[in-house]
Design a protein around this motif. Structure first.
Motif, PDB file in Angstrom:
ATOM      1  N   LYS A 246       1.007  -1.577  -0.032  1.00 23.78           N
ATOM      2  CA  LYS A 246       0.188  -0.156  -0.323  1.00 23.78           C
ATOM      3  C   LYS A 246       0.862   1.462   0.050  1.00 23.78           C
ATOM      4  O   LYS A 246       2.394   1.206   0.668  1.00 23.78           O
ATOM      5  N   GLY A 247       0.362   2.494  -0.495  1.00 27.17           N
ATOM      6  CA  GLY A 247       0.898   4.057  -0.390  1.00 27.17           C
ATOM      7  C   GLY A 247       1.321   3.708  -1.591  1.00 27.17           C
ATOM      8  O   GLY A 247       1.044   3.608  -2.856  1.00 27.17           O
TER       9      GLY A 247
ATOM     10  N   ILE B 257      -6.572  12.118   7.791  1.00 25.13           N
ATOM     11  CA  ILE B 257      -5.555  11.136   8.028  1.00 25.13           C
ATOM     12  C   ILE B 257      -4.474  11.568   8.042  1.00 25.13           C
ATOM     13  O   ILE B 257      -4.249  12.722   8.026  1.00 25.13           O
ATOM     14  N   ASN B 258      -2.786  11.244   7.974  1.00 26.65           N
ATOM     15  CA  ASN B 258      -1.906  11.608   9.074  1.00 26.65           C
ATOM     16  C   ASN B 258      -0.513  12.238   7.808  1.00 26.65           C
ATOM     17  O   ASN B 258       0.237  11.969   8.438  1.00 26.65           O
ATOM     18  N   THR B 259      -1.436  12.236   6.927  1.00 29.58           N
ATOM     19  CA  THR B 259      -0.199  12.800   5.848  1.00 29.58           C
ATOM     20  C   THR B 259      -1.244  13.948   5.834  1.00 29.58           C
ATOM     21  O   THR B 259       0.287  14.762   4.696  1.00 29.58           O
TER      22      THR B 259
ATOM     23  N   SER C 270      -9.836   4.482   6.387  1.00 30.68           N
ATOM     24  CA  SER C 270      -8.582   4.213   6.043  1.00 30.68           C
ATOM     25  C   SER C 270      -7.880   4.000   7.356  1.00 30.68           C
ATOM     26  O   SER C 270      -8.373   3.970   8.127  1.00 30.68           O
ATOM     27  N   GLU C 271      -7.021   2.983   7.060  1.00 32.10           N
ATOM     28  CA  GLU C 271      -6.161   3.363   8.630  1.00 32.10           C
ATOM     29  C   GLU C 271      -5.336   3.897   9.029  1.00 32.10           C
ATOM     30  O   GLU C 271      -4.312   4.116  10.015  1.00 32.10           O
ATOM     31  N   SER C 272      -5.483   4.867   7.950  1.00 26.70           N
ATOM     32  CA  SER C 272      -4.316   6.296   8.271  1.00 26.70           C
ATOM     33  C   SER C 272      -5.000   7.220   8.531  1.00 26.70           C
ATOM     34  O   SER C 272      -4.254   8.161   9.055  1.00 26.70           O
TER      35      SER C 272
ATOM     36  N   SER D 151     -11.074  15.289   4.662  1.00 21.48           N
ATOM     37  CA  SER D 151     -10.722  13.857   4.059  1.00 21.48           C
ATOM     38  C   SER D 151     -12.502  14.028   3.255  1.00 21.48           C
ATOM     39  O   SER D 151     -13.044  13.402   3.436  1.00 21.48           O
TER      40      SER D 151
END
Length: 445
Positions: free
Chosen positions: A20-21, A352-354, A379-381, A429
């Protein structure tokens, strides 16, 4: 199309096999496209759209105008809100508009791309971009609109060698870990889609340094450049939108999408189309302003279970904007609404954390009565609501964490009595907006 569709199952299988990513590179996508027969070289004339904020709206305006002009248009956007199918809109060759790709067609294309990749190292976005080119090459259309996923220079869509027009919308800080922590670095990445000899249209830029970088790239590669505020303009006058460029002045209806920033997005789309092989009629441009649709961007909810639990007369708005530039655009739109009808404003925010939450929240200082932060289930983020509330407080806002959007609405309804019904804005988001749309049966169609 449901989350249990054939295509969704194929894509979820890919997500389980590949990391992922993001891993920005063109080598893997080029290898896969070679195996698939280079479908990216068989596209209809293509408008390639990059930018931090507004690229989806510019794409939506472009599609609305072109379809009003009777053109058959393929459209690729990302990310999706509810269903993967939203990323692929295929033209009706008879000029009857366009539709989201069918589940069977998408599932087949994903299987074919995955088989061609043969489990070689790749990202899922690269496979899905190959699917875009496969579909757009197989099904006939007059023109294709292709939105960049992330950045530009090394984004998988940048294998398009000679677009008809390149477009770069507003640039601000976002995805700093991938694109750089200064606006000029991000502009250099976005400017990577500028091609020799291909006209490039630059949307409104908040920072001169971004425009300087883009202009320098265009000059270096010999790309004719058209810049908002220099070569084309748009402004509101007497409840109408006035657009002007070297070809003349257009008196248009205000865009259906609310917000001052949508005037500049509409103008950017018009400027790009007037330089394309399919310059639209004035009548089509006018029709496009009233027909444009783009879910999750200052979208007012008028039905569904959330409407049933808010105080009578209250408003609920959705916006997926998630970076400082988007925060400013949302805040400006809300300030304009406040001038017409003053309502207590409450933000319900998940991120999200980005992202950079303090910069996003700063745009709403002095406007929002309170911020309620919520988790993001898709989202896991997602940033923990307690941490996100601390960021809002750091930006000068009152804030408290909640377990869900519904809990936030109940808290506001119970504890903030006012003569005028409140205005709720669910934002921060696209994942959060997608959750709300999915739960309320309002997925894009």
């Amino acid at each position: 199309m449901t989350t249990s569709s054939l295509a969704t199952a194929e894509i979820e299988a890919l997500l389980g096999r590949h990391p992922k990513g993001f891993d920005l590179s063109l080598e893997r996508i080029r290898r896969l496209l070679t195996v698939l027969g280079d479908p990216h070289l068989r596209l209809p004339p293509t408008i390639h759209v990059a930018g931090t904020n507004g690229k989806g709206s510019v794409t939506a305006f472009s599609r609305a105008i072109l379809e009003a002009d009777g053109r058959a248009v393929h459209t690729h956007t990302s990310p999706h809100l509810v269903h993967w199918h939203e990323r692929y809109r295929l033209a009706d060759p008879s000029g009857g508009g366009s539709q989201l790709v069918s589940d069977a067609v998408l599932a087949k294309a994903v299987r074919q791309a995955a088989a061609a990749n043969d489990d070689q190292p790749i990202t899922v976005f690269e496979i899905l971009t190959a699917v875009t080119f496969m579909l757009f090459a197989e099904y006939p259309a007059d023109i294709a609109l292709v939105e960049v996923g992330l950045g530009g220079r090394f984004d998988a869509t940048n294998v398009i060698e000679t677009p008809a027009v390149s477009v770069i919308t507003a640039i601000s800080l976002d995805h700093q870990s991938f694109l750089g922590d200064r606006v000029e670095l991000i502009a250099a990445e976005k400017g990577g889609i500028i091609k020799p000899g291909v006209p490039v249209v630059i949307g409104q830029q908040a920072e001169q340094v971004a425009l300087d970088v883009l202009t320098s790239i265009a000059d270096r590669v010999g790309a004719p450049i058209s810049v908002y505020g220099q070569d084309f303009f748009a402004y509101e006058e007497h409840g109408r939108m006035v657009y002007q460029d070297d070809l003349g002045l257009l008196d248009l209806p205000l865009p259906r999408l609310p917000g001052r920033h949508q005037l500049t997005n509409a103008a950017t789309a018009i400027a790009a189309l007037r330089q394309s092989p399919f310059a639209p009629s004035d009548a089509a441009i006018e029709a496009g302003m009233t027909k444009v649709d783009w879910s999750g961007r200052m979208q007012r909810m008028t039905s569904g279970p959330l409407i049933d639990i808010v105080p009578e007369g209250a408003e609920i708005w959705l916006d997926g904007g998630h970076n400082p530039g988007a925060g400013v655009a949302i805040a400006e739109t809300l300030a304009d609404m406040e001038e017409r009808v003053s309502r207590p404003l409450f933000l319900i925010v998940g991120m999200i954390n980005t992202k950079e939450p303090v910069g996003f929240f700063s745009a709403f200082a002095g406007m929002a009565r309170r911020v309620f932060t919520v988790p993001i289930g898709m989202s896991e983020s997602g940033i923990d609501p307690d941490e996100l509330a601390d960021a809002a407080i750091e930006a000068g806002l009152d804030a408290e964490p909640c377990d869900s959007v519904e809990e936030a609405i109940h808290l506001i309804s119970a504890n903030w009595q006012a003569i005028v019904a409140p205005r709720f804005v669910i934002c921060g988001s696209l994942y959060l907006v997608g959750e709300v749309l999915g739960q309320t049966g309002l997925a894009p169609r």
